[in-house]
Design a protein around this motif. Structure first.
Motif, PDB file in Angstrom:
ATOM      1  N   LEU A 243      59.219  96.275   5.141  1.00 22.62           N
ATOM      2  CA  LEU A 243      59.751  97.150   4.227  1.00 22.62           C
ATOM      3  C   LEU A 243      59.305  98.523   4.746  1.00 22.62           C
ATOM      4  O   LEU A 243      60.033  99.669   4.402  1.00 22.62           O
ATOM      5  CB  LEU A 243      59.634  96.940   2.856  1.00 22.62           C
ATOM      6  CG  LEU A 243      60.569  95.750   2.278  1.00 22.62           C
ATOM      7  CD1 LEU A 243      60.070  95.766   0.982  1.00 22.62           C
ATOM      8  CD2 LEU A 243      61.893  96.067   2.444  1.00 22.62           C
ATOM      9  N   GLY A 249      54.627  98.239  15.081  1.00 24.77           N
ATOM     10  CA  GLY A 249      53.771  97.247  15.383  1.00 24.77           C
ATOM     11  C   GLY A 249      53.845  95.939  14.428  1.00 24.77           C
ATOM     12  O   GLY A 249      54.044  94.833  15.096  1.00 24.77           O
ATOM     13  N   ASN A 266      61.954 105.022   5.700  1.00 21.12           N
ATOM     14  CA  ASN A 266      62.955 106.174   5.183  1.00 21.12           C
ATOM     15  C   ASN A 266      62.834 107.302   6.102  1.00 21.12           C
ATOM     16  O   ASN A 266      63.412 108.470   5.718  1.00 21.12           O
ATOM     17  CB  ASN A 266      62.363 106.527   3.483  1.00 21.12           C
ATOM     18  CG  ASN A 266      61.134 106.955   3.215  1.00 21.12           C
ATOM     19  OD1 ASN A 266      60.441 106.908   4.499  1.00 21.12           O
ATOM     20  ND2 ASN A 266      60.885 107.343   2.185  1.00 21.12           N
ATOM     21  N   ALA A 290      66.262 103.445   4.967  1.00 21.53           N
ATOM     22  CA  ALA A 290      66.572 103.384   3.750  1.00 21.53           C
ATOM     23  C   ALA A 290      65.363 103.546   2.707  1.00 21.53           C
ATOM     24  O   ALA A 290      64.155 103.394   3.304  1.00 21.53           O
ATOM     25  CB  ALA A 290      67.049 102.001   3.323  1.00 21.53           C
ATOM     26  N   ASP A 291      65.344 103.674   1.415  1.00 18.90           N
ATOM     27  CA  ASP A 291      64.068 103.714   0.475  1.00 18.90           C
ATOM     28  C   ASP A 291      64.140 102.510   0.133  1.00 18.90           C
ATOM     29  O   ASP A 291      64.670 101.758  -0.521  1.00 18.90           O
ATOM     30  CB  ASP A 291      64.694 104.742  -0.479  1.00 18.90           C
ATOM     31  CG  ASP A 291      63.495 104.837  -1.727  1.00 18.90           C
ATOM     32  OD1 ASP A 291      62.540 104.084  -1.400  1.00 18.90           O
ATOM     33  OD2 ASP A 291      63.616 105.595  -2.549  1.00 18.90           O
ATOM     34  N   PRO A 309      52.936 102.737   2.251  1.00 16.27           N
ATOM     35  CA  PRO A 309      52.299 103.960   2.460  1.00 16.27           C
ATOM     36  C   PRO A 309      50.942 104.236   1.713  1.00 16.27           C
ATOM     37  O   PRO A 309      51.018 103.681   0.410  1.00 16.27           O
ATOM     38  CB  PRO A 309      53.187 105.203   2.059  1.00 16.27           C
ATOM     39  CG  PRO A 309      54.173 104.423   1.228  1.00 16.27           C
ATOM     40  CD  PRO A 309      54.250 102.903   1.663  1.00 16.27           C
TER      41      PRO A 309
HETATM   42  C1  LIG Z   1      51.687 102.400   7.026  1.00 17.79           C
HETATM   43  S1  LIG Z   1      52.982 103.323   7.520  1.00 17.79           S
HETATM   44  C2  LIG Z   1      53.677 101.765   8.440  1.00 17.79           C
HETATM   45  C3  LIG Z   1      53.183 101.211   9.625  1.00 17.79           C
HETATM   46  C4  LIG Z   1      54.081  99.985  10.205  1.00 17.79           C
HETATM   47  N1  LIG Z   1      54.104  99.055   9.401  1.00 17.79           N
HETATM   48  C5  LIG Z   1      53.543  99.521  11.615  1.00 17.79           C
HETATM   49  O1  LIG Z   1      52.968  98.388  11.500  1.00 17.79           O
HETATM   50  O2  LIG Z   1      53.677 100.142  12.627  1.00 17.79           O
HETATM   51  C6  LIG Z   1      54.032 103.356   6.223  1.00 17.79           C
HETATM   52  C7  LIG Z   1      55.550 103.616   6.503  1.00 17.79           C
HETATM   53  O3  LIG Z   1      56.057 103.713   5.195  1.00 17.79           O
HETATM   54  C8  LIG Z   1      57.206 104.647   5.503  1.00 17.79           C
HETATM   55  N2  LIG Z   1      57.676 104.720   4.095  1.00 17.79           N
HETATM   56  C9  LIG Z   1      56.956 105.479   2.696  1.00 17.79           C
HETATM   57  N3  LIG Z   1      57.785 105.492   1.978  1.00 17.79           N
HETATM   58  C10 LIG Z   1      58.758 104.726   2.118  1.00 17.79           C
HETATM   59  C11 LIG Z   1      59.858 104.266   1.265  1.00 17.79           C
HETATM   60  N4  LIG Z   1      60.106 104.416   0.197  1.00 17.79           N
HETATM   61  N5  LIG Z   1      61.015 103.575   2.046  1.00 17.79           N
HETATM   62  C12 LIG Z   1      60.613 103.267   3.225  1.00 17.79           C
HETATM   63  N6  LIG Z   1      59.732 103.635   3.861  1.00 17.79           N
HETATM   64  C13 LIG Z   1      58.966 104.119   3.620  1.00 17.79           C
HETATM   65  C14 LIG Z   1      56.554 105.839   6.204  1.00 17.79           C
HETATM   66  O4  LIG Z   1      57.601 106.413   6.671  1.00 17.79           O
HETATM   67  C15 LIG Z   1      55.556 104.986   7.081  1.00 17.79           C
HETATM   68  O5  LIG Z   1      56.385 104.865   8.376  1.00 17.79           O
END
Ligand SMILES: C[S@@+](CC[C@H](N)C(=O)[O-])C[C@H]1O[C@@H](n2cnc3c(N)ncnc32)[C@H](O)[C@@H]1O
Length: 429
Positions: A243, A249, A266, A290-291, A309
């Motif tokens: 999500l 990764g 998003n 998407a959100d 996040p």
């Molecule tokens: C901790 S990082 C993810 C790292 C990723 N899972 C990896 O292993 O490479 C958090 C991600 O959540 C996304 N994000 C934040 N709020 C979001 C939302 N409401 N919907 C979708 N993505 C969201 C950010 O853009 C960011 O890329």
């Protein structure tokens, strides 16, 4: 910044003042500060800025008695030059004359300030060694908000060990594609096989030139960051949503296991990196902007990975700017989005479907407290505790029921791992 920095020290000063005086992140500052430098100068600038930020508490405590009107009374460039001078001389193995001269020269034609920086740094030669030896490095270099966060979550000795571990250089870990022989690849890459299967590589040099990179046989991922996807235990053909996926990764791990992955994020810019990573590794996922707090899946899913996040307080080793930017450690707004994401994620699962919630944060609020409130957030989800075999596959990590915690002071003989909190949950039914 008016003109691009001309050398490593000027670039380090631009990074430092950008973080401490303009409250911008190193990632935001790096393109303008480093673009005009050759690779070796760039690497030195980054090392000096990181060392200064990591040791800022010790450095300022050393300088304070030499500045009757305080560091704050100086213009940012002079303050930065003094801090860089101490960092170079006492924490980066740079000889005194080079450390002092390069720092003084940062002030150009400002003769008075040059004189001050020169005098202060030279006088420190008499006393710094003894003062540094008597300092409490872990406490001094940890801003109050971060110290309180660590003490609220761990016992005093562990909190202190984590604060000490933040001072070290972060390791470089990679995840191998499934089916490759870890011992063989460790040999080819000069790496160590970690207890959970990640490989730990020696730092330095051009990563892209190492064996297997061009063919996409591995990707950079801290050993702790590799665990959430492993705990989800993806199976071939399963429909799984990642999500908060970018830069991807964990998407790569799920796709490499043969799952049909929907990778959401998003942020358009971050999804570009995700596409690049999929292309390099030859793996497939459906990428969706998407959100994730409101997204609905086309059909009920077998599993969901929610890498939410967060405050990123588990990654301070890699982001030495973070302690100085996140004043007060206010996680309130993050808790709101984490709760909304988790609630929506629960509704995407088929009955019996699995979910792993993960944050690279060490605060109690974003981890154990949030999961303790599961009945209010997502009443359809229940903890899915780890079996004895699964626990055995996580040696040295903090496993409790359905949760795993990692932090930089675990696996001390191997160099630690990033701080993560993970919980495995299952939809009732
Ligand atoms: C901790 S990082 C993810 C790292 C990723 N899972 C990896 O292993 O490479 C958090 C991600 O959540 C996304 N994000 C934040 N709020 C979001 C939302 N409401 N919907 C979708 N993505 C969201 C950010 O853009 C960011 O890329």
């Amino acid at each position: 910044m008016s003109r691009p920095p001309r050398d490593s020290r000027a670039a380090a000063l631009a990074l430092l003042t950008g973080v401490l005086d303009e409250h911008r992140t190193l990632d935001q500052l790096a393109p303008a500060a480093l673009a005009s430098l050759p690779p070796a100068e760039r690497a030195l600038a980054q090392r000096l800025a990181a060392t200064t930020l990591k040791r800022l508490g010790q450095i300022d405590a050393l300088l304070a008695p030499r500045l009757p009107r305080g560091l704050k009374s100086l213009p940012p460039a002079a303050r930065g030059a003094l801090r860089l001078g101490v960092a170079q001389r006492w924490f980066a193995d740079i000889p005194a004359h080079a450390a002092i001269n390069t720092s003084v020269n940062l002030l150009g034609r400002q003769t008075k300030l040059k004189g001050l920086v020169n005098a202060v740094l030279r006088r420190l030669e008499e006393s710094a060694e003894a003062t540094l030896a008597a300092q409490d490095a872990a406490r001094l270099n940890t801003p109050d908000w971060l110290w309180r966060t660590l003490e609220a979550r761990f016992d005093g000795a562990t909190a202190r060990a984590i604060a000490s571990a933040h001072l070290a250089e972060p390791p470089l870990d990679v995840t191998l594609k499934p089916g490759l022989d870890a011992a063989e690849w460790a040999g080819r890459l000069g790496a160590t096989v970690l207890p959970t299967g990640s490989l730990r590589l020696p730092r330095g040099g051009d990563l892209a030139a190492r064996p297997g990179h061009g063919e996409g046989l591995w990707w950079v991922q801290d050993a702790a960051a590799a665990l959430p996807a492993r705990l989800l235990a993806p199976r071939p053909g399963e429909a799984i949503a990642d999500l908060c996926a970018a830069p991807g990764g964990k998407t790569l791990q799920l796709a490499a296991a043969g799952a049909r992955v929907m990778a959401l994020d998003n942020q358009e810019k971050r999804l570009v990196r995700l596409h690049e990573n999929l292309a390099r590794t030859g793996l497939e996922a459906e990428v969706i902007q998407a959100d994730a707090a409101t997204w609905t899946a086309p059909r009920p899913l077998d599993a969901v990975l929610l890498d939410a996040p967060c405050s990123a307080s588990g990654t301070v080793r890699r982001h030495p700017d973070l302690p100085h930017l996140r004043r007060g450690g206010d996680v309130g707004p993050l808790l709101d989005i984490q709760r909304r994401l988790l609630a929506n994620a629960a509704g995407l699962l088929r009955p019996g479907g699995r979910l792993v919630y993960a944050v690279c944060a060490l605060s109690r609020a974003e981890g154990p407290d949030l999961i303790a409130d599961l009945p209010a957030i997502a009443p359809d989800l229940a903890p899915d505790p780890f079996s004895p075999q699964e626990r055995a596959s996580l040696p040295g990590l903090l496993v409790e029921g359905a949760t795993v915690t990692t932090h930089p002071a675990l696996w001390p003989e191997l160099g630690g791992l990033d701080g993560f909190f993970m919980a495995r949950l299952r939809r009732r039914g």
